[in-house]
Design an enzyme around this catalytic site. Sequence first.
Site, short mmCIF file in Angstrom:
data_model
loop_
_atom_site.label_atom_id
_atom_site.label_comp_id
_atom_site.label_asym_id
_atom_site.label_seq_id
_atom_site.Cartn_x
_atom_site.Cartn_y
_atom_site.Cartn_z
CG ASP B 92 43.06 36.87 52.02
OD1 ASP B 92 42.64 35.92 52.72
OD2 ASP B 92 42.46 37.27 51.02
CB SER B 93 43.55 39.22 57.35
OG SER B 93 42.87 40.25 56.64
N GLY B 94 41.25 37.81 55.36
CA GLY B 94 39.80 37.80 55.20
C GLY B 94 39.21 39.20 55.17
N GLY B 95 40.00 40.17 55.65
CA GLY B 95 39.50 41.54 55.75
C GLY B 95 39.11 42.14 54.40
CD GLN B 187 45.28 49.48 54.00
OE1 GLN B 187 45.16 50.38 53.15
NE2 GLN B 187 45.00 48.21 53.71
N GLY B 214 45.82 48.52 50.18
CA GLY B 214 45.12 49.72 49.75
C GLY B 214 45.60 50.28 48.43
CG ASP B 264 47.74 38.86 45.73
OD1 ASP B 264 48.19 39.82 46.37
OD2 ASP B 264 46.53 38.72 45.48
CB CYS B 302 54.98 30.63 26.15
SG CYS B 302 54.25 30.11 27.72
CB CYS B 304 52.95 27.16 29.43
SG CYS B 304 51.70 27.46 28.17
CB CYS B 307 52.95 27.67 24.45
SG CYS B 307 51.99 29.18 24.72
CG HIS B 333 49.59 31.07 27.96
ND1 HIS B 333 50.81 30.91 27.36
CD2 HIS B 333 49.25 32.36 27.79
CE1 HIS B 333 51.18 32.06 26.82
NE2 HIS B 333 50.25 32.96 27.07
#
Lengths: 375, 375
Positions: B92-95, B187, B214, B264, B302, B304, B307, B333
Amino acid sequence: MDSFGFRILARDGRARSAILQTPHGEVATPVFMPVGTQATVKATTPEQLREAGVSLLLANTYHLYLRPGDEIVAELGGLHSFMGWDRAILTDSGGYQVFSMRSIREVDGDGVTFKSHLDGSTHRLTPEKAVAIQERLGADIIMALDECAAPNDRAYSRLAMERTHAWATRSARAHRRTDQALFGIVQGGIFQDLREESAQYISGLGLPGNAVGGLSVGESKPEMHAVLDWMDQGLPVDRPRYLMGVGTPADIIEAVARGMDMFDCVLPTRLARHHAAMLRRGRLNLLGAGFARDPRPLDPSCPCYACRHFSRAYLRHLMQTKEILGATLLSIHNITVLETLTVEIREAIQTERFSELREEFRKETPVPDPSSCTG
Amino acid sequence: MDSFGFRILARDGRARSAILQTPHGEVATPVFMPVGTQATVKATTPEQLREAGVSLLLANTYHLYLRPGDEIVAELGGLHSFMGWDRAILTDSGGYQVFSMRSIREVDGDGVTFKSHLDGSTHRLTPEKAVAIQERLGADIIMALDECAAPNDRAYSRLAMERTHAWATRSARAHRRTDQALFGIVQGGIFQDLREESAQYISGLGLPGNAVGGLSVGESKPEMHAVLDWMDQGLPVDRPRYLMGVGTPADIIEAVARGMDMFDCVLPTRLARHHAAMLRRGRLNLLGAGFARDPRPLDPSCPCYACRHFSRAYLRHLMQTKEILGATLLSIHNITVLETLTVEIREAIQTERFSELREEFRKETPVPDPSSCTG
């Protein structure tokens, strides 16, 4: 007891390389056991432990008895199934933890009464109960309840030794599971006559393995080495010998040189949670500013996951940011260092080069320079 | 830009299944990115993330800029090499982090001045600097600096949107590395005219991907869905669309239904550190006493590592004893749950069964009964 066996493959001086057969696989000795206090070797998965070369690990009866409780572990199929570990497990008797808490326990000839460190509730541990709990936990190797005295206190060492003997006899009588090996424990502080008497008594029980307790608890190195020399004389050569609570690479080497086969210690995982990487000799404190831009692995010769994939600079970043992955990677590395050391020891014994290896470790341990140490 | 590409494989309604080509491998979309705030997805190794099916992860520029510093990361070969992750990374931009700290930042038309949460030192972030930092970090996909307003504040939403547009233009001009894709961010709060204007502006920059910022910051679900409907109209169909900061299985499904491709969220790893296991629908709080003797895995379906090997009873024990392995296993998991969900979504789109899958998730999410929920 068919599932157990101890087959010596080679000797070099008093050092031995052997195979300890257990219901959960063969364990090549000398062996280092990482400690999984609460049925988990802190910050690592069983998969990571396998990859690090662990064939036998230790779990703490005291902790598991209190939480989640040995009956729950039994209900879930025993410790192997509970913690997802299909290789061998050894449980201690719980005595060491109980006796460490001087203010909240009372010992008598029959056993020990103590208060839980979790909720203050009162509990009673006897030799029979320690065996019963360990039978429910279901480790491959279990330990008789013993009493560990202050190593320099002769009167207390005698008293504790005599209790330990009586309790070992009662433990052997109480033990039922044929798929578990019960080990007795030699006590007697730093006193030759007591240690010899104790080795004779414990050996006389004919148990499948014998342990040396009451060391690495404050005595000097020469004192520890003297006790181990007496043990090598006093304990049967055809059974595994377990030195409890040791330790560092140098301590392991010196004990192997005196005929010891098995070792456990919280050191690798505890150091990992305190930013320290073990090296074959010495340590690195990863918080050191000198590592901030260091692209090298902890030890270029180490085969572990951490050394194959990550730089000291990244590990330092994980330490600085208190990221869990830091403890995981250092634990994997530190355990691998000790497992790799035992591989090296076994190979040295088999090729009669053990005294050379020992010589190397007897030189003064270097204090690593963070900016130049290459492990 | 040859190393980038976006190839749509199938559509079902507005949902799309595609391949995003990056210098570090193909990413099948819709895709969920776990968050590696400080160049580590908390409590997991890169190996565990690979096994969980992660093909793209997010790292936070704000945190890495402050510690260890983007120049150190660059010196160590960039983020992939630094964190031992050879698949794709987005920064990300850090913003977002800077704008979240209302009390310690001041924004102006040119950029934003803020104080480090670590030591109070003053720093300045401009569009050009955010690009330069991200070029040094070296992720595959980087984000233009944007300003995220309170979603219901029209005046501020307009102001923040206009700054975001100007900054996106400056970011595009500043960006040099041809092995990185720069994404712009739309935005405009919850306001249709602003969102449409913003989508048009950002699309007009012709960047290789577009993000929707946003959202998931306090607005209602219908408001979020309305914005996504406008985005589906306003953003080019032939470029990936990234909905930032989302989220739950239900939110992901609804966004995919509106043409979004990338997601994300810190949810899976944050829940894991707070004793919660995600299920395909709903959650389990592993501290619940009902799990104490529960031999079942979190979810029998699952795939994983957690599991396959561990019971709910063991996981509860790890939670109770605050063992690090508990956070690791639940993180593995939870991430696997979201990765598995995106596999299922992609297959549903490719076989034109996406609306059935969506219908299933639109039913009320069940509140699991700890003693009977089978996931």
